[in-house]
Design an enzyme around this catalytic site. Structure first.
Site, PDB file in Angstrom:
ATOM      1  N   CYS A 148      -0.705   4.079 -38.025  1.00  0.00           N
ATOM      2  CA  CYS A 148      -1.868   4.290 -38.896  1.00  0.00           C
ATOM      3  C   CYS A 148      -2.992   3.321 -38.547  1.00  0.00           C
ATOM      4  O   CYS A 148      -4.168   3.709 -38.497  1.00  0.00           O
ATOM      5  CB  CYS A 148      -1.466   4.155 -40.370  1.00  0.00           C
ATOM      6  SG  CYS A 148      -0.678   2.595 -40.760  1.00  0.00           S
ATOM      7  N   CYS A 206     -11.771   1.435 -46.589  1.00  0.00           N
ATOM      8  CA  CYS A 206     -11.338   2.764 -46.120  1.00  0.00           C
ATOM      9  C   CYS A 206     -12.438   3.807 -46.373  1.00  0.00           C
ATOM     10  O   CYS A 206     -13.062   3.825 -47.435  1.00  0.00           O
ATOM     11  CB  CYS A 206     -10.069   3.139 -46.878  1.00  0.00           C
ATOM     12  SG  CYS A 206      -9.533   4.836 -46.625  1.00  0.00           S
ATOM     13  N   CYS A 257       0.841  -1.210   0.000  1.00  0.00           N
ATOM     14  CA  CYS A 257       0.000   0.000   0.000  1.00  0.00           C
ATOM     15  C   CYS A 257       0.871   1.254   0.000  1.00  0.00           C
ATOM     16  O   CYS A 257       1.738   1.407   0.853  1.00  0.00           O
ATOM     17  CB  CYS A 257      -0.939  -0.005   1.196  1.00  0.00           C
ATOM     18  SG  CYS A 257      -2.389  -1.011   0.882  1.00  0.00           S
TER      19      CYS A 257
HETATM   20  C1  LIG Z   1     -10.156   1.138  -2.215  1.00  0.00           C
HETATM   21  C2  LIG Z   1      -9.041   0.148  -2.275  1.00  0.00           C
HETATM   22  C3  LIG Z   1      -8.547  -0.401  -1.113  1.00  0.00           C
HETATM   23  C4  LIG Z   1      -7.498  -1.325  -1.172  1.00  0.00           C
HETATM   24  N1  LIG Z   1      -7.062  -1.895  -0.005  1.00  0.00           N
HETATM   25  C5  LIG Z   1      -6.085  -2.821  -0.043  1.00  0.00           C
HETATM   26  C6  LIG Z   1      -5.690  -3.494   1.133  1.00  0.00           C
HETATM   27  O1  LIG Z   1      -6.217  -3.283   2.229  1.00  0.00           O
HETATM   28  N2  LIG Z   1      -4.691  -4.408   1.023  1.00  0.00           N
HETATM   29  C7  LIG Z   1      -4.080  -4.701  -0.162  1.00  0.00           C
HETATM   30  O2  LIG Z   1      -3.187  -5.557  -0.207  1.00  0.00           O
HETATM   31  N3  LIG Z   1      -4.469  -4.085  -1.291  1.00  0.00           N
HETATM   32  C8  LIG Z   1      -5.450  -3.160  -1.267  1.00  0.00           C
HETATM   33  N4  LIG Z   1      -5.873  -2.587  -2.423  1.00  0.00           N
HETATM   34  C9  LIG Z   1      -5.209  -2.941  -3.710  1.00  0.00           C
HETATM   35  C10 LIG Z   1      -5.938  -4.079  -4.435  1.00  0.00           C
HETATM   36  O3  LIG Z   1      -5.917  -5.273  -3.688  1.00  0.00           O
HETATM   37  C11 LIG Z   1      -5.267  -4.355  -5.808  1.00  0.00           C
HETATM   38  O4  LIG Z   1      -3.938  -4.736  -5.600  1.00  0.00           O
HETATM   39  C12 LIG Z   1      -5.303  -3.142  -6.741  1.00  0.00           C
HETATM   40  O5  LIG Z   1      -6.512  -2.451  -6.592  1.00  0.00           O
HETATM   41  C13 LIG Z   1      -5.102  -3.539  -8.203  1.00  0.00           C
HETATM   42  O6  LIG Z   1      -6.146  -4.337  -8.676  1.00  0.00           O
HETATM   43  P1  LIG Z   1      -7.365  -3.745  -9.573  1.00  0.00           P
HETATM   44  O7  LIG Z   1      -6.770  -3.014 -10.709  1.00  0.00           O
HETATM   45  O8  LIG Z   1      -8.183  -4.958  -9.952  1.00  0.00           O
HETATM   46  O9  LIG Z   1      -8.134  -2.840  -8.677  1.00  0.00           O
HETATM   47  C14 LIG Z   1      -6.920  -1.678  -2.408  1.00  0.00           C
HETATM   48  C15 LIG Z   1      -7.440  -1.130  -3.580  1.00  0.00           C
HETATM   49  C16 LIG Z   1      -8.496  -0.234  -3.522  1.00  0.00           C
HETATM   50  C17 LIG Z   1      -9.057   0.313  -4.800  1.00  0.00           C
END
Ligand SMILES: Cc1cc2nc3c(=O)[nH]c(=O)nc-3n(C[C@H](O)[C@H](O)[C@H](O)COP(=O)(O)O)c2cc1C
Length: 428
Positions: free
Chosen positions: A385, A342, A135
């Site tokens: 293109c 085209c 995160c």
């Molecule tokens: C609102 C929100 C909260 C999230 N909270 C977490 C979390 O608590 N722990 C985590 O590992 N990833 C968290 N993520 C990341 C998601 O697990 C994931 O890795 C990321 O959104 C990419 O996947 P996506 O493109 O399908 O959303 C969060 C994502 C979002 C959008």
């Protein structure tokens, strides 16, 4: 019907579709409804400390009518007490013993903290652990999440501490906010990770309100960087999965995450080396039932190709993904315009004239109508293109017979007696 079951580092799942750790997996109520809808697994919303969040958390980046082309959030990990989450995980596992439940964990980088939380969650019966080193906001400022995940030594050490006590497989979830994800992926494997997952969200600011001058989103007029995800991040995630899958020092399965919204996206991640996928934004945008289309589409795809098990396509495109220095310099494609299809909008001509290689001519046909034609000897096969052309089939990119035998940059440099341009040589 093909066999959709997967085995990721010993973790069994009825299908490759898992919900990623995020709002959709925040409670037993939600995860149970997700399993009823067809999701094979869920990575529970990250457990840990502290338990706090702000109000106003999400923002979407819309593009050309697509409401959620990208998604940005400043949410932290779960804000529900650990005991409540553990009780609901246990209840959910009891009701759905064949579905996969992974506990996502994030604590301070201290051995005793990791030991304590691992023992607590494994005691209630989960199928595996996912360590959230990803995160990018809030937790990172406290030395957790991506602050840990950006330091290979911390990734290795914390994975090692978890492995000291863990009885279930350990997945390390990596941050994309790093120059080369294979460095932290290798660190995770050195620490003993049974699998890796990627990507978590990308550092981002969704936008600025040009009237109020506030950031989007903002909390009482103040903003902070958030994490970007959704369809816009898929190419970044797919590359990171591919880079890890083709790295000979990373020999653990990969759980693919990032912008996955359909069975097609899923197939691409599996081909590029992922053993199963995790989905967040698409479920938040469309609801749990999108998994029905994903299951049906994947089944049809495998059946049409006569493939018995989904595990049989994992990694099939990895040998086709390489360094630029291994590409054939003598391979040649050119654009061909199909004048019957085209519509003479001239977009290809403008694109080629202004920003590419000036090789699309406007000619007069015998009947006096203007037509577009490619001067093939000047076309470099850049695809622009055909990318800007609004009509399917109006421009084909056609392979020309090889005039010269294949020759890569690396082979050329070796022949010239200089060092090959090999990413591996530069990196190590
Ligand atoms: C609102 C929100 C909260 C999230 N909270 C977490 C979390 O608590 N722990 C985590 O590992 N990833 C968290 N993520 C990341 C998601 O697990 C994931 O890795 C990321 O959104 C990419 O996947 P996506 O493109 O399908 O959303 C969060 C994502 C979002 C959008």
């Amino acid at each position: 019907m093909a066999d959709l079951r997967i085995n990721l580092a010993g973790i069994q799942s009825p299908n490759p579709f898992w919900l990623a750790s995020a709002p959709p997996t925040n409670s037993g109520y939600q995860v149970q409804r997700a399993f009823e809808a067809g999701w094979g697994g869920a990575v529970w919303k990250t457990l840990g400390e502290p338990i706090l969040n702000v109000s106003s958390r999400f923002a979407a980046v819309s593009f050309n009518g697509q409401r959620v082309a990208g998604f940005n959030n400043i949410e932290l990990i779960t804000d529900r007490p650990l005991e409540v989450n553990l009780k609901e995980i246990a209840e959910t596992k009891k009701k759905f013993p064949n579905h996969t439940i992974i506990a996502s964990l994030m604590v301070e980088p201290k051995q005793e903290k990791w030991h304590e939380i691992v023992k607590k969650v494994e005691a209630i019966g989960v199928d595996g652990l996912e360590l959230n080193f990803g995160c990018p906001h809030g937790m990172a400022e406290r030395g957790m999440g991506s602050a840990s995940g950006q330091v290979p030594e911390l990734v290795e050490k914390q994975t090692y501490w978890v492995k000291e006590v863990a009885k279930t497989p350990v997945i390390v979830k990596l941050t994309p906010n790093i120059t080369d994800i294979t460095v932290t992926a290798e660190a995770a494997t050195r620490g003993g990770a049974d699998a890796i997952s990627m990507i978590n969200t990308i550092n981002s600011l969704a936008g600025v309100d040009i009237d109020t001058w506030n950031t989007i989103p903002h909390v009482a007029g103040k903003g902070a960087h958030g994490g970007y995800c959704g369809p816009a991040v898929k190419p970044i995630a797919l590359n990171m999965v591919g880079e890890c899958a083709r790295n000979p020092h990373i020999n653990v399965p990969i759980s693919g995450i990032g912008g996955i919204s359909s069975w097609r996206d899923t197939v691409e991640f599996l081909l590029m080396g992922a053993t199963g996928v995790q989905v967040c934004t698409a479920a938040m945008h469309h609801g749990f039932r999108i998994v029905e289309d994903m299951i049906e589409g994947l089944n049809n795809y495998l059946d049409d190709k006569g493939i018995a098990s989904v595990m049989d396509i994992v990694g099939k495109s990895v040998p086709k993904y390489s360094d630029w220095g291994n590409l054939d310099l003598n391979y040649k494609i050119v654009a061909r315009i199909n004048n019957d299809i085209c519509i003479n909008c001239n977009k290809c001509h403008i694109a080629c004239e202004d920003t590419s290689h000036q090789c699309i001519d406007m000619l007069k046909a015998a009947n006096g109508e203007s037509i577009l034609q490619v001067r093939e000897e000047d076309c470099v096969g850049c695809n622009l293109c055909s990318i800007v052309c609004p009509v399917d089939g109006a421009i084909d990119m056609v392979e020309l017979p090889n005039e010269l035998p294949p020759m890569t940059w690396n082979e050329r440099q070796a022949a010239l007696g200089t060092m090959a341009c090999d990413a591996d040589i530069i990196k190590r």
